[in-house]
Design an enzyme around this catalytic site. Structure first.
Site, PDB file in Angstrom:
ATOM      1  N   HIS A  55       0.829  -1.224   0.000  1.00 31.25           N
ATOM      2  CA  HIS A  55       0.000   0.000   0.000  1.00 31.25           C
ATOM      3  C   HIS A  55       0.861   1.271   0.000  1.00 31.25           C
ATOM      4  O   HIS A  55       0.505   2.270   0.628  1.00 31.25           O
ATOM      5  CB  HIS A  55      -0.953   0.020   1.201  1.00 31.25           C
ATOM      6  N   ASN A 128     -10.345  -2.930   2.178  1.00 29.94           N
ATOM      7  CA  ASN A 128      -9.977  -2.924   0.763  1.00 29.94           C
ATOM      8  C   ASN A 128     -11.213  -2.608  -0.077  1.00 29.94           C
ATOM      9  O   ASN A 128     -12.319  -2.553   0.452  1.00 29.94           O
ATOM     10  CB  ASN A 128      -9.438  -4.308   0.347  1.00 29.94           C
ATOM     11  N   TYR A 338       0.348  -4.171  11.637  1.00 26.38           N
ATOM     12  CA  TYR A 338       0.218  -2.756  11.270  1.00 26.38           C
ATOM     13  C   TYR A 338       0.959  -1.842  12.252  1.00 26.38           C
ATOM     14  O   TYR A 338       1.807  -1.049  11.845  1.00 26.38           O
ATOM     15  CB  TYR A 338      -1.259  -2.369  11.109  1.00 26.38           C
TER      16      TYR A 338
END
Ligand code: NDP
Length: 503
Positions: A55, A128, A338
């Site tokens: 990303h 997404n 993350y």
């Protein structure tokens, strides 16, 4: 722009000249005493922070979420407590596999991440533009991503590794079918849906809980590029989606999404025909209809891309009271991955960067120090708990309700089953029209045709397993022996892999 400030060094000392270095004489060498030059060069060489490993190419904007329908009987999340309530949001859209400067119109899933700055802290929906994912166990994630990136020897994208992995990972068939449909090349970020993908837990004040899936449906309508047009746009304007989002907001044309949920009770989840926490599958609309929750509007561009978009840090584990994670293995692993990448990219105190800071509340805990601690670091207050010096105390009143979990600690494999092919087949048979099916097959043939023949055979057999006509049409397009594909499709995955091995 009004010039009301002085040009200074980082230490605030006035800069008297920004054109010429200090030299020893007109033709002589540069002197080390030119602090402004040294600082300017040293900062410049440190301008880049690590690129997101996935990303990396993205665009973002601020806006708000407004509750339109009261679902507070399902969740005590205070930002969802009443119709009309607004919460500030920051949304970031991205491609997945490309580098920071790669083209926006690549065939790829799109990241669709939304940070809700609620009065009880930040809720991050890190989704997404597709409702499902290629794999369902994070153990496979680094390998999967390696195959979507560059070959270690040539540094080129490699159709062999791309399809080798997917054909050896048949649970990917549903996401692969969506990826190679027209939705794999959306016409900008405004024209696509967003999906939370994972099931979330929602619980109310009484501690009653349900499982919930989040859907953001574009109010601009779904609009996609054809594969050919997306390819052309890579050359004409590689930043198409970034430009489209920025210019539309700057022009007062604010993109919006209808936010809807599907709700499944714990009892329904227990008896469901497949694992409802398996992120390779959707919850069918017919059985779990959409329930309207609210609306998201993006109405403000960031003033500085690096400050707000590059430094934005979303964490799937950021769930406010009234929400919790589900047993989805990918969800669980993302809760670790993350924040781990943010600590690596932005530092241990990444949450102090303004775009990541909660709004309207004071962050209070006993974390101290670390690189770039710039908020006073808790001042003179106690740095431990429990303490009897007036420090903050945990408030367990609205914690996630307890769940009974039993079982054997083991690497439990999720075995491939026929169910894994049903939804890809349904999408092809029931949802797509003739032209969507034609584009799907053309897009697959154009890409898979670059892989080795044995890999083409193995992957085409998977399309056949989803739907025989789908497999036949891909086989025809690739010039493969249709009978052979039928044989491979009737084998178990182990047999199919053996039959298409080059060893
Ligand atoms: P329905 O017949 O009730 O709905 C089909 C949904 O498919 C549409 O509402 C739309 O979802 C979505 N869709 C349309 N074209 C495409 C495309 N090219 N690629 C991906 N999705 C598309 O279906 P079911 O719920 O019974 O599911 C059938 C299939 O639809 C699934 O196997 C899945 O592939 C796909 N789908 C299902 C979703 C779900 O949450 N149930 C969500 C998205 C896709 P949307 O309104 O979200 O655009």
């Amino acid at each position: 722009m009004k010039k009301d400030k002085k040009f200074t060094t980082s230490s605030g000392i006035p800069v008297e000249n920004d054109l010429s270095s200090i030299t020893a004489g007109n033709k002589g060498p540069v002197l080390l005493q030119d602090v402004h030059l040294l600082e300017k060069l040293a900062h410049f060489t440190r301008e880049r922070i690590p690129e997101r490993v996935v990303h990396a190419k993205g665009a973002g904007a601020f806006g708000y979420f407004e509750v339109t329908d009261d679902l507070s009987r399902y969740t005590c999340a205070s930002f969802l407590s009443e119709v009309g309530k607004r919460t500030e949001v920051f949304a970031r859209f991205s491609t997945v596999g490309g580098e920071k400067g790669s083209a926006d119109t690549e065939r790829d899933p799109r990241g669709f991440a939304v940070k809700f700055y609620t009065e009880e802290g930040n809720f991050d929906m890190v989704g997404n533009n597709t409702p499902v994912f290629f794999i369902r166990d994070a153990m496979k994630f680094p390998d999967f991503i390696h195959t979507q990136k560059r070959d270690p020897e040539t540094n080129l994208k490699d159709p062999d590794m791309f399809w080798d992995f997917l054909s050896l990972t048949p649970e990917s068939i549903h996401q692969v079918t969506i990826l190679f449909s027209d939705r794999g090349t959306p016409k900008g970020h405004r024209h696509m849906n967003g999906y939370g993908g994972h099931a979330y837990m929602w619980y109310n004040e009484k501690g009653d809980y349900n499982w919930v899936k989040l859907h953001f449906k574009t109010e601009q309508g779904i609009v996609n590029f054809t594969g050919e047009d997306a390819g052309m746009m890579r050359g004409i304007d590689p930043d198409f989606s970034t430009r489209d989002l920025f210019e539309s907001i700057a022009g007062g044309n604010f993109p919006s999404w209808s936010v809807e949920v599907q709700i499944m009770t714990p009892k329904q989840a227990e008896g469901f025909r497949f694992d409802p926490f398996d992120v390779t599958k959707v919850w069918p609309h017919g059985e779990y209809p959409m329930i309207k929750l609210g609306r998201m509007v993006l109405d403000r561009n960031p003033e500085n891309y690096f400050a707000d978009v590059e430094q934005a840090a979303f964490s799937p584990g950021n769930l406010v009271p009234g929400m919790g994670p589900s047993f989805d293995r990918m969800f669980q692993a993302r809760i670790f991955a993350y924040p781990d990448t943010h600590r690596h990219r932005l530092g241990a105190n990444y949450h102090l960067i303004p775009v990541n800071q909660p709004r309207g509340l004071k962050v209070s805990n006993y974390q101290r120090d670390g690189s770039m601690r710039v908020d006073g670091n808790g001042g003179p207050g106690p740095n431990y708990w429990p303490n009897s010096f007036g420090g903050v105390d945990p408030d367990g009143s609205r914690a996630v309700p307890p769940l009974d979990v039993t079982g054997t600690a083991w690497r439990h494999e999720v075995k491939l089953s026929d169910e894994d092919f049903v939804q890809a087949g349904d999408l092809y048979r029931k949802v797509m029209d003739d032209s969507a099916r034609e584009n799907l097959v053309r897009n697959i043939v154009g890409h898979l045709g670059n892989a080795q023949k044995r890999i083409q055979l193995r992957q085409t057999a998977l399309f056949w397993k989803a739907d025989e006509e789908y497999g036949r049409r891909v086989a025809d397009g690739l010039g493969l022996d249709v009978r052979r594909i039928g044989e491979l499709a009737s084998m178990s995955q182990e047999e199919r892999v053996r039959a298409t091995s080059d060893r």
